[in-house]
Design an enzyme around this catalytic site. Structure first.
Site, PDB file in Angstrom:
ATOM      1  NE  ARG A  81      -2.199   7.294 -11.405  1.00 11.91           N
ATOM      2  CZ  ARG A  81      -2.277   8.443 -10.751  1.00 11.91           C
ATOM      3  NH1 ARG A  81      -2.293   8.449  -9.438  1.00 11.91           N
ATOM      4  NH2 ARG A  81      -2.335   9.572 -11.403  1.00 11.91           N
ATOM      5  CD  GLU A 139      -2.999  17.734  -6.590  1.00 15.40           C
ATOM      6  OE1 GLU A 139      -3.087  16.495  -6.600  1.00 15.40           O
ATOM      7  OE2 GLU A 139      -2.285  18.358  -5.783  1.00 15.40           O
TER       8      GLU A 139
HETATM    9  O1  LIG Z   1      -9.587  14.238  -7.911  1.00 13.06           O
HETATM   10  P1  LIG Z   1      -8.821  14.701  -9.103  1.00 13.06           P
HETATM   11  O2  LIG Z   1      -8.132  16.025  -8.922  1.00 13.06           O
HETATM   12  O3  LIG Z   1      -9.689  14.690 -10.329  1.00 13.06           O
HETATM   13  O4  LIG Z   1      -7.648  13.667  -9.364  1.00 13.06           O
HETATM   14  C1  LIG Z   1      -7.787  12.280  -9.235  1.00 13.06           C
HETATM   15  C2  LIG Z   1      -7.415  11.552 -10.480  1.00 13.06           C
HETATM   16  O5  LIG Z   1      -6.062  11.862 -10.872  1.00 13.06           O
HETATM   17  C3  LIG Z   1      -5.393  10.666 -11.223  1.00 13.06           C
HETATM   18  O6  LIG Z   1      -5.618  10.307 -12.565  1.00 13.06           O
HETATM   19  P2  LIG Z   1      -4.800  10.842 -13.825  1.00 13.06           P
HETATM   20  O7  LIG Z   1      -5.733  11.650 -14.665  1.00 13.06           O
HETATM   21  O8  LIG Z   1      -3.533  11.470 -13.404  1.00 13.06           O
HETATM   22  O9  LIG Z   1      -4.578   9.548 -14.703  1.00 13.06           O
HETATM   23  P3  LIG Z   1      -3.734   8.212 -14.657  1.00 13.06           P
HETATM   24  O10 LIG Z   1      -4.508   7.278 -13.801  1.00 13.06           O
HETATM   25  O11 LIG Z   1      -3.742   7.841 -16.084  1.00 13.06           O
HETATM   26  O12 LIG Z   1      -2.346   8.487 -14.113  1.00 13.06           O
HETATM   27  C4  LIG Z   1      -6.012   9.651 -10.309  1.00 13.06           C
HETATM   28  O13 LIG Z   1      -5.796   8.331 -10.758  1.00 13.06           O
HETATM   29  C5  LIG Z   1      -7.454  10.043 -10.295  1.00 13.06           C
HETATM   30  O14 LIG Z   1      -8.189   9.460 -11.357  1.00 13.06           O
HETATM   31  N1  LIG Z   2      -1.396  14.249  -5.729  1.00 11.81           N
HETATM   32  C1  LIG Z   2      -1.789  13.236  -6.527  1.00 11.81           C
HETATM   33  N2  LIG Z   2      -1.130  12.057  -6.500  1.00 11.81           N
HETATM   34  C2  LIG Z   2      -1.529  11.034  -7.283  1.00 11.81           C
HETATM   35  N3  LIG Z   2      -2.576  11.104  -8.114  1.00 11.81           N
HETATM   36  C3  LIG Z   2      -3.246  12.254  -8.156  1.00 11.81           C
HETATM   37  N4  LIG Z   2      -4.335  12.617  -8.863  1.00 11.81           N
HETATM   38  C4  LIG Z   2      -4.607  13.896  -8.552  1.00 11.81           C
HETATM   39  N5  LIG Z   2      -3.762  14.377  -7.650  1.00 11.81           N
HETATM   40  C5  LIG Z   2      -2.895  13.357  -7.378  1.00 11.81           C
END
Ligand SMILES: O=P(O)(O)OC[C@H]1O[C@H](OP(=O)(O)OP(=O)(O)O)[C@H](O)[C@@H]1O
Ligand SMILES: Nc1ncnc2[nH]cnc12
Length: 184
Positions: free
Chosen positions: A72, A109
């Protein structure tokens, strides 16, 4: 924005963002409230306001390179970099980058993963702003920061759309300067 030291007014972007994020309960795991930005992405006027706010922030910090975190983060880093006239550095999930990489394992998370960066991704002297959609536990941001510092980068900050304050991401990100458009 009139100088590299001033902070842009993010209130308009916060209002637009708040109206274009949707909560999805129990995704991808029970107990997680997922902050879904697809309504923002599919609404050009709203997306433009939010990208504009991030671009103002990047200019204010004097950023010359935008680092985006897969996946994202890429959707935000590319238009911000284009507006600012900055380069883009992709920080990718494991096994996607073709050149020599540095790797960092981390927990987020709802899981664990490994991020990678090309060893030579950041030319000397560049000022790097990390861009992502969500700061939750801070695991992802901390890993990205570690990778960039390992490449010798001058990291000027992290900009996110949303900060889930109840997950205390700032506790894991050390000295990283963080700006969030919206705090939840
Ligand atoms: O602060 P944190 O607990 O580390 O979470 C934040 C991260 O989680 C999500 O990525 P995700 O790994 O789900 O990947 P995506 O963008 O491919 O959906 C979001 O885009 C952040 O990069
Ligand atoms: N609650 C949440 N929603 C979207 N992206 C996330 N990445 C980590 N936690 C998330």
């Amino acid at each position: 924005m009139t100088s590299v030291d001033s902070q842009p007014d993010l209130s308009a972007a916060e209002a637009v963002l708040g109206a274009h994020v949707r909560d999805v309960m129990d995704f991808p795991k029970p107990g997680v409230v997922f902050k879904d930005i697809t309504p923002l992405l599919s609404t050009p006027a709203a997306f433009g306001v939010v990208v504009g706010a991030l671009a103002d922030l990047a200019r204010g910090l004097g950023a010359t390179t935008i680092a985006g975190i897969e996946a994202r983060g890429f959707l935000l880093a590319a238009p911000v970099a284009d507006r600012v006239g900055a380069g883009i550095v992709p920080i990718r999930k494991q096994g996607k980058l073709p050149g020599r990489t540095r790797s960092e394992a981390y927990a987020l998370e709802y899981g664990t993963a490994v991020l990678e960066i090309h060893e030579d991704a950041v030319p000397t002297g560049e000022r790097v702003l990390i861009v992502d959609d969500v700061l939750a536990t801070g695991g992802t941001a901390a890993a990205a920061h570690t990778l960039l510092r390992g490449c010798g980068a001058d990291v000027v900050g992290l900009a996110v759309l949303m900060e889930l304050t109840f997950l205390s991401g700032r506790d894991r990100t050390g000295t990283l300067d963080i700006t969030s458009i919206m705090k939840i």
